[in-house]
Design an enzyme around this catalytic site. Structure first.
Site, mmCIF file in Angstrom:
data_model
loop_
_atom_site.group_PDB
_atom_site.id
_atom_site.type_symbol
_atom_site.label_atom_id
_atom_site.label_comp_id
_atom_site.label_asym_id
_atom_site.label_seq_id
_atom_site.Cartn_x
_atom_site.Cartn_y
_atom_site.Cartn_z
ATOM 1 N N GLY A 46 0.840 -1.202 0.000
ATOM 2 C CA GLY A 46 0.000 0.000 0.000
ATOM 3 C C GLY A 46 0.866 1.238 0.000
ATOM 4 N N GLN A 51 2.676 9.926 1.881
ATOM 5 C CA GLN A 51 4.021 9.346 2.032
ATOM 6 C C GLN A 51 4.992 9.822 0.949
ATOM 7 O OE1 GLN A 51 2.096 5.255 2.552
ATOM 8 N NE2 GLN A 51 4.009 5.008 3.672
ATOM 9 N N CYS A 91 5.436 -0.333 7.573
ATOM 10 C CA CYS A 91 5.153 0.911 6.853
ATOM 11 C C CYS A 91 6.406 1.309 6.089
ATOM 12 C CB CYS A 91 4.769 2.008 7.849
ATOM 13 S SG CYS A 91 4.364 3.569 7.063
ATOM 14 N N LEU A 92 6.217 1.665 4.826
ATOM 15 C CA LEU A 92 7.366 2.071 4.011
ATOM 16 C C LEU A 92 7.982 3.369 4.538
ATOM 17 C CD1 LEU A 92 5.850 1.233 0.505
ATOM 18 C CD2 LEU A 92 7.440 -0.157 1.849
ATOM 19 N N HIS A 133 -4.922 1.583 7.577
ATOM 20 C CA HIS A 133 -3.560 2.099 7.754
ATOM 21 C C HIS A 133 -3.313 3.264 6.770
ATOM 22 C CE1 HIS A 133 0.976 1.257 8.173
ATOM 23 N NE2 HIS A 133 0.917 2.047 7.109
ATOM 24 N N GLU A 134 -3.710 3.074 5.505
ATOM 25 C CA GLU A 134 -3.468 4.118 4.488
ATOM 26 C C GLU A 134 -4.365 5.329 4.721
ATOM 27 O OE1 GLU A 134 -0.851 3.689 2.960
ATOM 28 O OE2 GLU A 134 -0.645 1.529 3.169
ATOM 29 N N HIS A 137 -2.830 7.558 7.148
ATOM 30 C CA HIS A 137 -1.796 8.437 6.559
ATOM 31 C C HIS A 137 -2.438 9.721 6.027
ATOM 32 C CE1 HIS A 137 1.954 6.247 6.741
ATOM 33 N NE2 HIS A 137 1.472 5.183 6.124
HETATM 34 O O1 K1U Z 1 3.795 2.193 3.958
HETATM 35 C C1 K1U Z 1 2.666 1.747 3.819
HETATM 36 O O2 K1U Z 1 1.703 2.378 4.201
HETATM 37 C C2 K1U Z 1 2.504 0.408 3.153
HETATM 38 C C3 K1U Z 1 2.473 -0.740 4.125
HETATM 39 C C4 K1U Z 1 1.074 -1.293 4.144
HETATM 40 C C5 K1U Z 1 0.743 -2.208 5.287
HETATM 41 C C6 K1U Z 1 1.401 -3.420 5.430
HETATM 42 C C7 K1U Z 1 1.050 -4.275 6.461
HETATM 43 C C8 K1U Z 1 0.040 -3.916 7.332
HETATM 44 C C9 K1U Z 1 -0.577 -2.701 7.195
HETATM 45 C C10 K1U Z 1 -0.238 -1.850 6.150
HETATM 46 C C11 K1U Z 1 3.449 -1.780 3.611
HETATM 47 O O3 K1U Z 1 3.301 -2.328 2.580
HETATM 48 S S1 K1U Z 1 4.834 -2.073 4.580
HETATM 49 C C12 K1U Z 1 5.590 -3.488 3.845
HETATM 50 C C13 K1U Z 1 4.964 -4.685 4.457
HETATM 51 O O4 K1U Z 1 4.781 -4.732 5.651
HETATM 52 C C14 K1U Z 1 4.523 -5.813 3.675
HETATM 53 C C15 K1U Z 1 5.000 -6.005 2.413
HETATM 54 C C16 K1U Z 1 4.554 -7.092 1.697
HETATM 55 C C17 K1U Z 1 3.663 -7.976 2.238
HETATM 56 C C18 K1U Z 1 3.198 -7.784 3.516
HETATM 57 C C19 K1U Z 1 3.635 -6.700 4.233
HETATM 58 ZN ZN ZN Z 2 2.305 3.285 6.137
#
Ligand code: K1U
Ligand code: ZN
Length: 167
Positions: A46, A51, A91-92, A133-134, A137
């Site tokens: 996401g 971000q 979270c990225l 979560h998004e 943000h």
């Molecule tokens: O930065 C962000 O908002 C994106 C975030 C989304 C998210 C992941 C897990 C739970 C809630 C929200 C990410 O993608 S972080 C990377 C990550 O945790 C992930 C990547 C690939 C598969 C599963 C998780």
């Molecule tokens: Zn995030």
């Protein structure tokens, strides 16, 4: 398409409340495409416009196994929520930090798609977590703010130190 720089916590710009998209035009569609490319390159599921320092209410997601099912939410609105789930989040904008957050298990969201067409989506599980979560943000909230003050301070110290070391 272009890769966009992602803001890292505790950057104060992550606490900006995004404003509504007034028209889904070519500029917004380019932003959607750039955000999708940025999310995939960063191996995320996401990304919110906040971000990438664009303070418009726009989210991209892809929680599919094959990463070929992009979902776009413009001006998303939470219509209803029920149940409780606790799930590990990342979270990225907070690289390398994962922790458990409690959120609604099922939600109904209304939004506009990439073409500006309204839709309603019922989501549960990981997709529901990711949308919430998004959407946080877009309201200037980062998931670590659900954690204790002690954990937040430790995370800030760690990420500030890491940022200094990578200068
Ligand atoms: O930065 C962000 O908002 C994106 C975030 C989304 C998210 C992941 C897990 C739970 C809630 C929200 C990410 O993608 S972080 C990377 C990550 O945790 C992930 C990547 C690939 C598969 C599963 C998780
Ligand atoms: Zn995030």
């Amino acid at each position: 398409m272009a890769l966009l720089p992602i803001l890292h916590y505790p950057d104060p710009r992550l606490h900006t409340r995004a404003t509504e998209v007034t028209e889904v035009d070519a500029q917004i569609r380019k932003l959607v495409d750039d955000m999708a490319e940025t999310m995939r390159a960063a191996v995320g599921i996401g990304l919110a416009a906040t971000q990438v320092d664009v303070h418009k209410r726009l989210i991209v997601l892809d929680v599919s196994q094959d990463q070929q099912h992009l979902q776009v939410f413009i001006n998303p609105k939470l219509v209803s929520k029920d149940g409780i789930q606790e799930r590990e989040e990342g979270c990225l904008s907070v690289p390398g930090i994962y922790d458990r957050v409690t959120r609604a298990e099922r939600i109904v969201v209304e939004a506009l798609d990439r073409e500006g067409k309204p839709f309603t989506l019922e989501a549960e599980g990981l997709l529901a977590t990711c949308i919430q979560h998004e959407m946080d943000h877009l309201d200037g909230k980062v998931f670590v703010e659900y954690l204790s003050q002690l954990k937040q301070n430790r995370i800030k110290t760690k990420l500030r130190k890491r940022a200094r070391e990578t200068l």
